[in-house]
Motif scaffolding. Structure first.
Motif, PDB file in Angstrom:
ATOM      1  N   LEU A 122       0.922  -1.138   0.000  1.00 22.15           N
ATOM      2  CA  LEU A 122       0.000   0.000   0.000  1.00 22.15           C
ATOM      3  C   LEU A 122       0.928   1.146   0.000  1.00 22.15           C
ATOM      4  CD1 LEU A 122      -2.595  -1.644   2.281  1.00 22.15           C
ATOM      5  CD2 LEU A 122      -2.729  -1.494  -0.104  1.00 22.15           C
ATOM      6  N   GLY A 123       1.204   1.895  -0.614  1.00 22.43           N
ATOM      7  CA  GLY A 123       2.183   2.946  -0.843  1.00 22.43           C
ATOM      8  C   GLY A 123       1.487   4.206  -1.215  1.00 22.43           C
ATOM      9  N   ALA A 124       2.086   5.067  -2.013  1.00 23.02           N
ATOM     10  CA  ALA A 124       1.459   6.339  -2.369  1.00 23.02           C
ATOM     11  C   ALA A 124       1.571   6.539  -3.857  1.00 23.02           C
ATOM     12  CB  ALA A 124       2.128   7.497  -1.635  1.00 23.02           C
ATOM     13  N   ALA A 125       0.470   6.342  -4.559  1.00 19.14           N
ATOM     14  CA  ALA A 125       0.436   6.550  -5.994  1.00 19.14           C
ATOM     15  C   ALA A 125      -0.902   7.149  -6.356  1.00 19.14           C
ATOM     16  CB  ALA A 125       0.637   5.230  -6.750  1.00 19.14           C
ATOM     17  N   PRO A 126      -0.940   8.410  -6.813  1.00 22.15           N
ATOM     18  CA  PRO A 126      -2.210   9.034  -7.170  1.00 22.15           C
ATOM     19  C   PRO A 126      -2.783   8.412  -8.423  1.00 22.15           C
ATOM     20  CG  PRO A 126      -0.385  10.411  -7.841  1.00 22.15           C
ATOM     21  CD  PRO A 126       0.205   9.271  -7.066  1.00 22.15           C
ATOM     22  N   PRO A 127      -4.069   8.686  -8.726  1.00 26.92           N
ATOM     23  CA  PRO A 127      -4.640   8.160  -9.955  1.00 26.92           C
ATOM     24  C   PRO A 127      -3.796   8.558 -11.142  1.00 26.92           C
ATOM     25  CG  PRO A 127      -6.317   9.230  -8.619  1.00 26.92           C
ATOM     26  CD  PRO A 127      -5.004   9.516  -7.978  1.00 26.92           C
ATOM     27  N   GLY A 128      -3.493   7.599 -12.000  1.00 22.82           N
ATOM     28  CA  GLY A 128      -2.718   7.897 -13.195  1.00 22.82           C
ATOM     29  C   GLY A 128      -1.240   7.680 -13.025  1.00 22.82           C
ATOM     30  N   ALA A 129      -0.771   7.465 -11.802  1.00 20.57           N
ATOM     31  CA  ALA A 129       0.647   7.211 -11.606  1.00 20.57           C
ATOM     32  C   ALA A 129       0.960   5.764 -11.885  1.00 20.57           C
ATOM     33  CB  ALA A 129       1.047   7.557 -10.165  1.00 20.57           C
ATOM     34  N   SER A 130       2.175   5.485 -12.327  1.00 14.60           N
ATOM     35  CA  SER A 130       2.600   4.098 -12.484  1.00 14.60           C
ATOM     36  C   SER A 130       2.668   3.444 -11.130  1.00 14.60           C
ATOM     37  CB  SER A 130       3.974   4.036 -13.157  1.00 14.60           C
ATOM     38  OG  SER A 130       4.537   2.747 -13.023  1.00 14.60           O
ATOM     39  N   ASP A 172     -14.436  -0.130   3.422  1.00 19.34           N
ATOM     40  CA  ASP A 172     -14.489  -1.539   3.803  1.00 19.34           C
ATOM     41  C   ASP A 172     -13.491  -2.370   3.005  1.00 19.34           C
ATOM     42  OD1 ASP A 172     -16.535  -0.908   5.557  1.00 19.34           O
ATOM     43  OD2 ASP A 172     -18.136  -1.547   4.185  1.00 19.34           O
ATOM     44  N   MET A 173     -13.416  -2.120   1.701  1.00 21.74           N
ATOM     45  CA  MET A 173     -12.479  -2.878   0.868  1.00 21.74           C
ATOM     46  C   MET A 173     -11.039  -2.605   1.276  1.00 21.74           C
ATOM     47  SD  MET A 173     -14.137  -2.835  -2.981  1.00 21.74           S
ATOM     48  CE  MET A 173     -13.810  -1.081  -3.217  1.00 21.74           C
ATOM     49  N   LEU A 174     -10.734  -1.360   1.567  1.00 19.40           N
ATOM     50  CA  LEU A 174      -9.367  -1.036   1.979  1.00 19.40           C
ATOM     51  C   LEU A 174      -9.013  -1.744   3.281  1.00 19.40           C
ATOM     52  CD1 LEU A 174      -9.150   2.769   1.096  1.00 19.40           C
ATOM     53  CD2 LEU A 174      -7.958   0.878  -0.033  1.00 19.40           C
ATOM     54  N   GLY A 175      -9.985  -1.918   4.167  1.00 19.27           N
ATOM     55  CA  GLY A 175      -9.736  -2.661   5.391  1.00 19.27           C
ATOM     56  C   GLY A 175      -9.372  -4.110   5.120  1.00 19.27           C
ATOM     57  N   VAL A 176     -10.039  -4.711   4.145  1.00 15.82           N
ATOM     58  CA  VAL A 176      -9.723  -6.087   3.773  1.00 15.82           C
ATOM     59  C   VAL A 176      -8.329  -6.157   3.159  1.00 15.82           C
ATOM     60  CG1 VAL A 176     -10.363  -7.995   2.257  1.00 15.82           C
ATOM     61  CG2 VAL A 176     -12.145  -6.735   3.470  1.00 15.82           C
ATOM     62  N   LEU A 177      -8.041  -5.259   2.226  1.00 15.86           N
ATOM     63  CA  LEU A 177      -6.742  -5.278   1.543  1.00 15.86           C
ATOM     64  C   LEU A 177      -5.599  -5.052   2.519  1.00 15.86           C
ATOM     65  CD1 LEU A 177      -8.606  -5.094  -0.990  1.00 15.86           C
ATOM     66  CD2 LEU A 177      -6.868  -3.603  -2.003  1.00 15.86           C
ATOM     67  N   ALA A 178      -5.813  -4.212   3.530  1.00 13.57           N
ATOM     68  CA  ALA A 178      -4.738  -3.884   4.467  1.00 13.57           C
ATOM     69  C   ALA A 178      -4.286  -5.105   5.261  1.00 13.57           C
ATOM     70  CB  ALA A 178      -5.199  -2.778   5.409  1.00 13.57           C
ATOM     71  N   ALA A 179      -5.149  -6.101   5.372  1.00  9.30           N
ATOM     72  CA  ALA A 179      -4.786  -7.307   6.129  1.00  9.30           C
ATOM     73  C   ALA A 179      -3.934  -8.272   5.322  1.00  9.30           C
ATOM     74  CB  ALA A 179      -6.051  -8.007   6.617  1.00  9.30           C
ATOM     75  N   ASP A 180      -3.778  -8.014   4.020  1.00 12.73           N
ATOM     76  CA  ASP A 180      -2.983  -8.889   3.155  1.00 12.73           C
ATOM     77  C   ASP A 180      -1.639  -8.242   2.840  1.00 12.73           C
ATOM     78  OD1 ASP A 180      -4.890 -10.937   2.862  1.00 12.73           O
ATOM     79  OD2 ASP A 180      -5.952  -9.788   1.345  1.00 12.73           O
ATOM     80  N   SER A 181      -0.617  -9.071   2.698  1.00 14.75           N
ATOM     81  CA  SER A 181       0.695  -8.576   2.297  1.00 14.75           C
ATOM     82  C   SER A 181       0.979  -9.007   0.868  1.00 14.75           C
ATOM     83  CB  SER A 181       1.772  -9.114   3.237  1.00 14.75           C
ATOM     84  OG  SER A 181       1.784 -10.534   3.205  1.00 14.75           O
ATOM     85  N   GLY A 182       1.969  -8.376   0.262  1.00 16.29           N
ATOM     86  CA  GLY A 182       2.343  -8.738  -1.092  1.00 16.29           C
ATOM     87  C   GLY A 182       1.505  -8.037  -2.135  1.00 16.29           C
TER      88      GLY A 182
END
Length: 295
Positions: A24-32, A203-213
């Motif tokens: 989970l990092g920092a990439a705005p819409p449109g960034a690679s 809610d989706m971000l909460g699910v994703l935050a629990a996964d690595s990789g």
């Protein structure tokens, strides 16, 4: 197959996984998604994966005709390793011949499938199959785990609904050349009021935050990428096709609401939309590179 509950923030419901052996990092819409990722390395150290998202309109084309063979042919032409599907009927009703679309498509395509129902209703006739409707993930790669998560929903099946947790946010953990990637399929609320979609994003971000990789979120978002209610997605994820074409309706599309989004440790090398009219949406395809050996 791992289907054990593993998150306190999201109740996880079991659904059916069917395996088929194919010919989970920092990439705005449109960034690679790879911009500024330490250790991204050359392409040679990355694992290729092609993904797609497709709202199949319950197997009916832009012409309104139900033809699951046509749907299967459109998916086959995408040549994707993993495909997220929305509007999937399983014994749902006459519009799709009460067929099990998840099982039928997997069989026609020789792929594994995980179906995550949003709705699970009693049979239309005594002794019949339960009526289900939701999302699915098709994979021609090994599936190591599958989960049907709850997110906020406003039901279409009850009078005077209020926002409440409900299933239908699908996740599979897929092994690709020794690399594990989490792929999710979603279908966000279609109503003009953005408040339910905003809650669904959280809610989706909460699910994703629990996964690595590496992570890939596929779906019909019922909102374009610059919609305020999607803003919190951009950072943890990036839009894989910021210059992509419109996707809805399939003929003369005016909105780009079908999206492939990826975590910052995933590199996007190419994207395209298919011009098929086998649904009222156009599918979106993305070619990705995953960091080799992620667990």
């Amino acid at each position: 197959m791992d289907r054990k509950p593993r998150r306190a923030a999201s109740r996880v419901l079991a659904a059916v996984v069917l395996a088929f052996t194919p010919a989970l990092g920092a990439a705005p819409p449109g960034a690679s998604a790879a911009d500024g990722v330490p250790g991204a390395g050359p392409a040679a150290s990355r694992v290729p994966l092609r993904v797609a998202t497709y709202n199949i309109h319950a197997g009916a084309g832009q012409d309104g005709v139900f033809d699951l063979d046509r749907t299967a042919a459109a998916i086959r032409d995408l040549d994707a390793d993993v495909v997220g599907l929305q509007e999937v009927d399983v014994h749902w009703g006459a519009r799709s011949g009460f067929t099990d679309e998840a099982r039928e498509l997997a069989g026609k395509l020789g792929m594994r499938v995980f179906f995550a129902p949003v709705y699970d209703l009693p049979p239309a006739t005594p002794g019949g199959e339960r009526r289900q409707y939701g999302v699915a993930l098709l994979s021609r790669r090994p599936v190591r785990g599958a989960w049907n998560h709850e997110i906020t929903r406003l039901s279409t099946q009850t009078p005077d609904p209020v926002p409440a947790p409900a299933p239908g946010f699908a996740e599979v953990a897929v092994k690709v050349r020794g690399t594990l990637v989490h792929v999710y399929a979603t279908h966000l609320d279609y109503r003009t009021d953005p408040s339910v979609r905003r809650a669904q994003v959280d809610d989706m971000l909460g699910v994703l935050a629990a996964d690595s990789g590496p992570k890939v979120l596929l779906g019909d978002f019922n909102a374009e990428p610059d919609a305020p209610e999607l803003a919190r997605l951009w950072g943890p994820l990036a839009d894989a096709a910021p210059s992509g074409g419109k996707t809805y309706p399939a003929v003369d599309p005016v909105k780009r609401i079908d999206l492939v989004t990826v975590s910052p440790d995933v590199t996007v090398t190419a994207t395209h939309e298919s011009g098929t009219t086998a649904s009222d949406h156009r599918p979106v395809v993305a070619d990705l590179l995953l960091h080799r050996g992620a667990r």
